[in-house]
Scaffold this active site. Structure first.
Site, short mmCIF file in Angstrom:
data_model
loop_
_atom_site.label_atom_id
_atom_site.label_comp_id
_atom_site.label_asym_id
_atom_site.label_seq_id
_atom_site.Cartn_x
_atom_site.Cartn_y
_atom_site.Cartn_z
N ASN A 288 1.90 -0.85 4.89
CA ASN A 288 1.12 -1.13 4.14
C ASN A 288 2.71 -2.45 4.71
O ASN A 288 3.55 -2.48 5.30
CB ASN A 288 3.08 0.01 3.58
N GLY A 289 2.30 -3.25 3.96
CA GLY A 289 3.52 -5.16 4.81
C GLY A 289 2.43 -5.65 5.36
O GLY A 289 0.93 -5.95 4.90
N GLU B 244 -0.50 -7.64 -19.17
CA GLU B 244 -0.59 -7.08 -17.77
C GLU B 244 -1.93 -5.96 -17.99
O GLU B 244 -2.71 -5.80 -16.80
CB GLU B 244 0.46 -6.85 -16.01
N LYS C 8 2.61 -2.31 -8.16
CA LYS C 8 3.88 -1.32 -8.50
C LYS C 8 5.06 -1.86 -7.79
O LYS C 8 5.62 -2.86 -8.93
CB LYS C 8 4.19 -0.10 -8.28
N ARG D 141 1.01 2.11 -6.30
CA ARG D 141 1.74 0.89 -5.20
C ARG D 141 0.21 0.56 -4.46
O ARG D 141 -0.03 -0.55 -3.78
CB ARG D 141 1.79 1.49 -4.07
N HIS E 295 6.50 -29.40 -29.88
CA HIS E 295 6.52 -30.26 -29.47
C HIS E 295 5.03 -29.79 -28.90
O HIS E 295 5.26 -29.77 -27.69
CB HIS E 295 8.26 -29.45 -28.35
N LYS F 206 4.29 -7.79 -20.15
CA LYS F 206 3.39 -6.32 -20.98
C LYS F 206 1.87 -6.78 -21.35
O LYS F 206 1.36 -6.08 -20.72
CB LYS F 206 4.13 -5.77 -21.88
N TRP G 8 -3.70 -1.72 -1.36
CA TRP G 8 -3.93 -2.69 -2.18
C TRP G 8 -3.92 -4.29 -1.08
O TRP G 8 -3.15 -4.71 -0.12
CB TRP G 8 -2.68 -3.42 -2.91
N GLU H 80 9.29 -10.87 -21.82
CA GLU H 80 8.77 -9.85 -21.32
C GLU H 80 7.63 -8.54 -21.88
O GLU H 80 6.79 -8.72 -21.45
CB GLU H 80 10.29 -8.64 -21.41
N CYS I 94 0.84 -1.49 0.20
CA CYS I 94 0.00 -0.26 0.12
C CYS I 94 1.56 1.61 -0.32
O CYS I 94 2.25 1.16 0.14
CB CYS I 94 -0.36 0.06 1.40
C1 BG6 Z 1 5.37 -5.98 -9.26
C2 BG6 Z 1 5.12 -5.61 -10.67
O1 BG6 Z 1 5.08 -7.72 -9.48
O2 BG6 Z 1 7.01 -5.75 -9.29
C3 BG6 Z 1 6.19 -6.07 -12.11
O3 BG6 Z 1 3.55 -5.66 -11.33
C4 BG6 Z 1 7.45 -6.03 -11.02
O4 BG6 Z 1 5.59 -4.92 -12.74
C5 BG6 Z 1 7.93 -6.94 -10.38
O5 BG6 Z 1 8.31 -6.47 -12.36
C6 BG6 Z 1 9.32 -6.88 -10.02
O6 BG6 Z 1 9.16 -5.40 -9.11
P1 BG6 Z 1 10.50 -4.92 -9.29
O7 BG6 Z 1 10.59 -3.34 -8.60
O8 BG6 Z 1 11.70 -5.61 -8.20
O9 BG6 Z 1 11.30 -4.58 -10.31
#
Ligand code: BG6
Ligand code: UD1
Length: 704
Positions: A125-126, A584, A699, A33, A600, A581, A88, A577, A2
């Site tokens: 937070n946590g 998500e 994030k 966050r 396969h 993207k 969150w 990657e 959070c």
């Molecule tokens: C979260 C984000 O799952 O953490 C991802 O949604 C990110 O986008 C991942 O790649 C890892 O985060 P960080 O800050 O350790 O690079």
């Protein structure tokens, strides 16, 4: 999980509107966050009253709720303490379990309070891992829990201990509470019993304090006060009333004269009188910079007490090896750096920033003309790393993909065995780690709980730890032996873009540094440095494809259910990657497949309808990659191809392609990922989705 934000004004008169707006504004900057719910607690109209507001959803909805609550916004406060959060959910679904009936009037409420009278309010937070045990203990003492959150047990524990000792000092109470908490947290606590005071504590979650004073501060640090005698447990505190009276007990009132002299020199006038001051508490400095550039980063296990214009920092144990001062630093983040500017979304801004952000990663480190790389943060450790038995890269999400993307070049240049690990899986397996291992932790935020726990695990086993992080002052940056700040600038969009390319570049420079002593690699190293020197210009060329890529998304991917992304060798991580993207932010199922594996199993999915993107830039594996292309074509598939400019193989007008410039093979993934970032962006925009704040994601994931 959070964002938390607090604002305290002392001898600086502010009306409630200003205070509430400051908190709301801070929360909106932290919304990346998490945004399942938001809440705040501010002082009420009478002494010993608190107004708390809480709403499911984003900060804008909390704002509406407050506006509709008919709260008197004109009331002024010479001194005031307000705390807030954007959450969150980890424990308890946000609606409706967190929304108990309001204690005072019509407002739908709360942060997490201790009791119906809101004596203690906490934002957190946590994750508190022993909350069930604490809850069970408190229930035996007659407490009734209104929510399923772990945070509520903190407020109730404070209330319980306070009731045992109503004349206890706030810091003494806070220490007794915090001592009982296990897990990771950043938290703020306020109470009607300690008006205008706030406790801020951290253990594993970030917490920054911004300080604004009208006069220059006398010193630019705050002393840390250590407990001499340990802290009583909750049970001891409840039973041992006599302990409160004992001069040696922490439950005895501390010697205030001493405290004020030693801890708060920065905030006192020459004659020792506290000065008007404002304090901003936040999970992230980006929410503070618009108010002040003077910040202090709390360290793990710090307990800060803000009261009467002063800031005191306490720790539970004496001589625990940490510094005995916390510096008040000047941060250089500019507000415009964290604003969207001309872009519609942070993610779009960050994609378009990449020509500059990669230059910032290389600035002062790569000298292309003289073919030299110097990573200041690794200089003293390079020879030790060269001698290590293996290098283990450990990360999550996008950061994990950047590690995979550079594995090949590390193996080639260093000839040291390389492992790439997902932090969670690495910990689940309790993988063996040795003193002669080098463990590299790659993280944009530097706060990801899985990575952080893996770091602690490796530290305990005596390995050398290296960080590759974006956020200076983050936990991974502070806890690793050494490392590289990627200097990509703040990344706000939940989907990581510029951090990926900067991590990639930083790690290639790391491999170049490690192989500096290898004459046989010199030519190859020079070629890579030349390539890095051109990357920024090549990014600019690719970004010109923005409009065609937008059209391509509308033409080929609208209303699709699934998408395949194929790559081989160094381009498999690029495919992974790209697929992440797309998943998500556009919520379209997208699977990355190693081209060699197509036959396969996955080939069964291929027909004329399934959208497929194939990465087919030229490298040593090109012929093999082309086999997969032929297999797809033979099944009626019509793949969209990411290829190099003017590749004769794809000259047919019938081939749908995205042309990218050519660079050194090990850097090609840097270029190839950009069209995929743009595709994910335009897919999400096309669906009308919230690009910067995708559902269910945050994030910075600071829980396991
Ligand atoms: C979260 C984000 O799952 O953490 C991802 O949604 C990110 O986008 C991942 O790649 C890892 O985060 P960080 O800050 O350790 O690079
Ligand atoms: C540093 C300065 C930079 C300055 C440059 C000039 C900082 C943050 N950076 O950059 O502003 O322009 O010197 O020479 O002050 N570290 C870790 N773990 C990590 C990341 C970094 O321990 O995850 C350590 C490094 O080992 C180093 C310090 O943090 O001791 C700074 O790292 P970095 O910013 O990468 O160093 P420089 O590039 O030298």
């Amino acid at each position: 999980m959070c964002g938390i934000f607090g604002y305290i004004n002392y001898l600086v008169e502010k009306d409630r509107k200003f205070i509430v707006d400051t908190l709301l504004n801070g929360l909106s900057r932290l919304e990346y966050r998490g945004y399942d719910s938001a809440g705040m607690a501010v002082d009420g109209n009478k002494k010993n009253e608190v107004f708390a507001f809480k709403e499911v959803g984003k900060v804008a909805k909390l704002k509406e709720l407050i506006e509709q609550s008919a709260t008197d916004m004109t009331k002024t406060f010479e001194s005031h303490a307000g705390i807030s959060h954007t959450r969150w959910a980890t424990h308890g679904t946000p609606p409706p379990s967190e929304l108990p009936p309001s204690p005072n009037s019509t407002d739908s409420i709360l942060i997490h309070s201790s009791d119906p009278l809101w004596e203690f309010s906490v934002v957190h937070n946590g994750i508190i891992t022993n909350y069930k045990e604490l809850k069970a203990l408190l229930e035996t003492k007659g407490f009734r829990f209104e929510t399923e959150t772990d945070t509520e047990c903190i407020a109730k524990l404070a209330k319980y201990l306070y009731d045992q000792h109503p004349d206890i000092e706030f810091t003494v109470l806070a220490k007794a509470v915090i001592k009982e908490l296990e897990g990771a947290f950043g938290l703020l606590m306020k109470s009607v019993h300690y008006p205008h005071e706030v406790i801020a504590a951290r253990k594993g979650s970030p917490l920054v304090i911004g300080v604004k004073t009208s006069k220059k501060m006398k010193v630019d640090f705050v002393d840390v006060e250590y407990s001499e005698d340990g802290v009583l447990s909750a049970e001891q505190a409840s039973q041992n009333v006599a302990a409160k009276k004992s001069a040696t007990s922490l439950l005895a009132p501390p010697d205030k004269s001493l405290l004020h002299r030693s801890q708060s020199r920065a905030f006192l006038s020459d004659d020792g009188i506290p000065q008007p001051a404002e304090f901003f508490l936040s999970s992230d400095p980006s929410a503070i910079v618009e108010h002040t550039k003077k910040v202090l980063y709390l360290e793990d296990d710090d307990i800060a007490h803000i009261h009467e214009g002063q800031l005191n920092i306490h720790r539970l144990t004496k001589d625990d090896g940490t510094s005995n001062v916390r510096a008040i630093q000047t941060i250089e983040l500019e507000l415009q750096e964290i604003m969207k500017g001309k872009f519609d979304h942070f993610m779009q801004k960050e994609i378009f920033e990449q020509p500059e952000s990669v230059v910032n990663t290389m600035r002062g480190r790569l000298d292309v003309a003289n073919k030299r790389v110097t990573l200041g943060g690794l200089r003293q450790y390079i020879s030790t790393i060269r001698r290590c038995r293996r290098i283990i890269f450990i990360a999550c999400g996008t950061s994990y993909h950047s590690c995979m993307a550079v594995r090949g070049i590390f193996e080639e240049l260093t000839e040291i065995p390389i492992a790439v690990e997902l932090a969670s899986d690495f910990l689940d397996r309790q993988a063996p780690v040795f003193r002669d291992d080098t463990c590299v932790f790659v993280s944009q935020s530097g706060e990801t709980a899985d990575s952080l726990m893996a770091l602690r695990y490796c530290l305990e086993r005596g390995a050398l730890t290296v960080g590759v992080v974006n956020v200076v002052g983050s936990s991974i940056s502070l806890l690793t032996h050494c490392g590289v700040h990627i200097n990509a600038g703040p990344e706000i969009g939940v989907a990581s873009t510029k951090a990926y390319t900067s991590q990639f570049v930083a790690m290639v420079m790391f491999a170049l540094s490690l192989s500096e002593d290898r004459a046989s690699k010199q030519k190859r190293r020079e070629e890579i440095m030349e390539g890095l020197g051109q990357i920024s210009e090549q990014f600019k060329q690719i970004l010109k494809l923005n409009d065609p890529i937008k059209d391509l998304c509308a033409k080929f991917f609208k209303n699709q259910k699934s998408l395949l992304l194929l790559g081989r060798g160094a381009q498999f991580p690029t495919a992974l990657e790209g697929a992440l993207k797309i998943k998500e932010i556009s919520y379209l199922h997208c699977e990355a497949v190693m081209s060699g594996e197509l036959k396969h199993g996955v080939l069964a999915l291929v027909d004329e309808n399934l959208p497929i993107i194939m990465i087919l830039t030229r490298d040593s594996l090109f012929t093999k990659s082309l086999n997969a292309y032929q297999q797809v074509i033979a099944r009626g598939g019509r793949p969209i191809v990411i290829c190099n400019h003017d590749d004769p193989e794809f000259s047919s007008a019938l081939t749908e392609k995205i042309d990218v410039p050519k660079t050194v093979d090990c850097l090609q993934g840097l270029l190839n990922v950009i069209p995929l970032q743009l595709i994910s962006y335009w897919l999400a925009v096309g669906e009308g989705l919230n690009v910067d704040f995708p559902r269910n994601l945050a994030k910075s994931v600071t829980v396991e």
